[in-house]
Design an enzyme around this catalytic site. Structure first.
Site, PDB file in Angstrom:
ATOM      1  N   LYS A   1     101.547 -49.825  89.322  1.00 21.65           N
ATOM      2  CA  LYS A   1     100.559 -50.712  89.931  1.00 21.65           C
ATOM      3  C   LYS A   1      99.243 -50.669  89.162  1.00 21.65           C
ATOM      4  O   LYS A   1      98.638 -51.708  88.859  1.00 21.65           O
ATOM      5  CB  LYS A   1     100.310 -50.307  91.392  1.00 21.65           C
ATOM      6  CG  LYS A   1      99.288 -51.190  92.110  1.00 21.65           C
ATOM      7  CD  LYS A   1      98.544 -50.465  93.202  1.00 21.65           C
ATOM      8  CE  LYS A   1      97.474 -49.549  92.659  1.00 21.65           C
ATOM      9  NZ  LYS A   1      96.596 -48.968  93.703  1.00 21.65           N
TER      10      LYS A   1
ATOM     11  N   CYS B   1      97.306 -57.851 108.651  1.00 27.69           N
ATOM     12  CA  CYS B   1      98.639 -57.232 108.690  1.00 27.69           C
ATOM     13  C   CYS B   1      98.504 -55.732 108.463  1.00 27.69           C
ATOM     14  O   CYS B   1      98.939 -55.185 107.441  1.00 27.69           O
ATOM     15  CB  CYS B   1      99.546 -57.880 107.644  1.00 27.69           C
ATOM     16  SG  CYS B   1     101.302 -57.586 107.912  1.00 27.69           S
TER      17      CYS B   1
ATOM     18  N   CYS C   1      98.968 -59.505 114.995  1.00 25.60           N
ATOM     19  CA  CYS C   1      99.878 -60.658 114.958  1.00 25.60           C
ATOM     20  C   CYS C   1      99.345 -61.826 115.789  1.00 25.60           C
ATOM     21  O   CYS C   1      99.613 -62.989 115.455  1.00 25.60           O
ATOM     22  CB  CYS C   1     101.258 -60.246 115.446  1.00 25.60           C
ATOM     23  SG  CYS C   1     102.063 -58.992 114.417  1.00 25.60           S
TER      24      CYS C   1
ATOM     25  N   CYS D   1      97.314 -64.004 113.660  1.00 25.67           N
ATOM     26  CA  CYS D   1      97.916 -64.388 112.373  1.00 25.67           C
ATOM     27  C   CYS D   1      98.522 -65.785 112.435  1.00 25.67           C
ATOM     28  O   CYS D   1      99.288 -66.101 113.362  1.00 25.67           O
ATOM     29  CB  CYS D   1      98.990 -63.366 111.989  1.00 25.67           C
ATOM     30  SG  CYS D   1      99.765 -63.710 110.395  1.00 25.67           S
TER      31      CYS D   1
ATOM     32  N   CYS E   1     106.861 -65.282 110.867  1.00 26.25           N
ATOM     33  CA  CYS E   1     107.055 -63.907 110.371  1.00 26.25           C
ATOM     34  C   CYS E   1     108.195 -63.235 111.123  1.00 26.25           C
ATOM     35  O   CYS E   1     108.136 -63.082 112.352  1.00 26.25           O
ATOM     36  CB  CYS E   1     105.775 -63.103 110.537  1.00 26.25           C
ATOM     37  SG  CYS E   1     105.938 -61.368 110.044  1.00 26.25           S
TER      38      CYS E   1
END
Length: 312
Positions: A220, A290, A297, A300, A306
């Protein structure tokens, strides 16, 4: 806090360049080849209808070949975007657009304190690249705010390869504390700085393979260093946020158990022109909405799309 200004560094301001899968991370993307010589249509016509049909087929095949080999992002005659058929997640484009909408404010910690904001704009490019790499090494298992504070203290002492090598371990530990695993990071920073001085003249490597060979540098960090320090998109940088969200949205064909496995799975289907965007987008989304525990949620836009939110 690190400076939120846009970088004057050539590498960050440069146009991102994607790489072909078939080439190593140190090689630049080139045109796959030159267009073949024109067909001899006059001679072919003399061979009759059968030959004439064959010529048409050859011309068609040739055009497709040239379009496929054209550089991505290229516009102009003959350049077409050909996408190989394959698996892709359900509703991913709408999910991505919803995340962009939720992230439009650019007000997550990563937007102000990420690696692209943690180097000295007035330093020489080589020093800027070194500072980018160090900020990424410090950021592992550490909140952006803590990394930014450590970088600010290091820069106040003059953050260069030479200055770090001249700093004793105890002092360096005091400067970077309380980043996660700070004792190990003192050791890795010293070892990596020595390698950079001996092998790279104080600069950082310009390939993923060489970057991950440095102590304390993972995939990463390497992909982010390539993007921020060298202006090159070598792959998708996947941290715990990207790993978590990709699995919750089922953006991987099957569940993955590590960030590196997630990176491989994402790169198999996600269009290359999105690779440079996806890390910052999902990291901020993971910091604000998230969340690892008790994701928000209800707020969202992807709640109905999702898989992880179903039944909540």
């Amino acid at each position: 806090m690190c400076s939120p200004q846009e970088s004057g560094m050539n590498a960050v301001g440069a146009r991102m360049v994607t790489r072909s899968r078939s080439r190593g991370p140190g090689a630049g993307l080139r045109r796959g080849g030159e267009e073949g010589a024109p067909l001899r249509s006059v001679e072919a016509a003399a061979e009759g209808r059968k030959s004439h049909s064959s010529v048409k087929r050859q011309r068609k095949t040739q055009r497709l070949n040239v379009a496929y080999e054209a550089s991505e992002g290229e516009t102009g005659e003959g350049a077409e975007h050909l996408q190989a058929p394959g698996w892709e997640p359900r509703d991913w484009q709408q999910q991505l657009e919803n995340i962009r909408t939720m992230r439009s404010g650019k007000d997550a910690p990563v937007d102000q304190l990420g690696a692209e904001h943690c180097y000295d704009l007035s330093a020489p490019p080589k020093v800027q690249r070194y500072q980018v790499l160090l900020s990424l090494m410090l950021s592992s298992q550490t909140k952006d705010q803590v990394t930014a504070g450590a970088m600010q203290r290091l820069r106040a002492q003059g953050l260069t390869v030479d200055s770090i090598l001249q700093t004793d371990d105890s002092t360096l530990g005091t400067l970077i504390y309380p980043v996660g695993f700070w004792r190990n990071k003192v050791k890795y920073i010293k070892q990596t700085s020595a390698i950079l001085q001996q092998r790279y003249g104080g600069d950082i490597p310009a390939s993923v393979a060489e970057l991950v060979a440095l102590p304390g540098v993972g995939p990463k960090m390497a992909h982010l260093a390539m993007a921020v320090a060298w202006g090159t998109v070598s792959g998708i940088a996947v941290d715990t946020h990207v790993h978590r969200i990709a699995n919750r949205l089922k953006w991987t064909k099957k569940a993955t158990k590590s960030p590196e496995a997630t990176r491989t799975a994402l790169e198999e289907w996600l269009p290359r022109e999105l690779w440079s965007e996806i890390n910052g987008l999902l990291v901020g989304f993971g910091q604000q909405t998230c969340l690892p525990i008790h994701p928000r949620c209800q707020a969202c836009l992807n709640r109905a799309l999702c898989p992880a939110a179903q039944g909540l």
